[in-house]
Design a protein around this motif. Structure first.
Motif: not given
Length: 139
Positions: A17-20, A28, A30-31, A51, A53, A57
């Motif tokens: 998930y993306e870190i907002l 942190y 997360l989205a 993460y 790569s 993804h």
């Protein structure tokens, strides 16, 4: 169990998930997807994994045409497959439809009659006749 997975062989991490934002030194935000709406979106770094790569993804996003009520209409892109559900006294034809902004893996089975009436262009311009696919598989 909170993330919808559990048991001995379940994955240790869910995501990526993306870190907002960085809240503090070790926290942190997360989205998270809507399916995880019951989970708070702030996490301590000890709960996060590194993460690695992966080319699978990468997601290409296309802008959505949102209405005033923030909803949008899904549009079918193409027909992927066809099948017949055989019941005792009748046969129900289904087509597998790939929708806009979704991968082929996320295609859904829909009633052929409903799709023909609502989206006739799928059957006319695609050059794909779902009946031919079934006939080839039977042969």
């Amino acid at each position: 169990m909170r993330f919808g997975v559990g048991g001995k062989l379940s994955p240790r991490y869910v995501g990526p998930y993306e870190i907002l934002e960085k809240i503090r030194k070790v926290a942190y935000r997360l989205a998270l997807p809507p399916s995880l709406s019951g989970v708070h979106n702030a996490f301590h770094v000890s709960m996060l994994g590194k993460y690695t790569s992966d080319p699978n993804h990468v997601i290409e996003l296309e802008p959505l045409n949102l209405r005033e009520d923030l909803s949008f209409e899904e549009q079918p892109v193409r027909l992927v497959d066809r099948k017949d559900q055989v019941l005792r006294r009748r046969t129900i034809p289904y087509v597998k439809v790939q929708w806009q902004n979704h991968s082929e893996r996320e295609a859904t089975w829909e009633l052929e009659e409903k799709m023909r009436s609502k989206y006739p262009f799928l059957f006319e311009t695609s050059g794909f006749d779902p009946r031919e696919v079934n006939e080839e598989q039977d042969a």
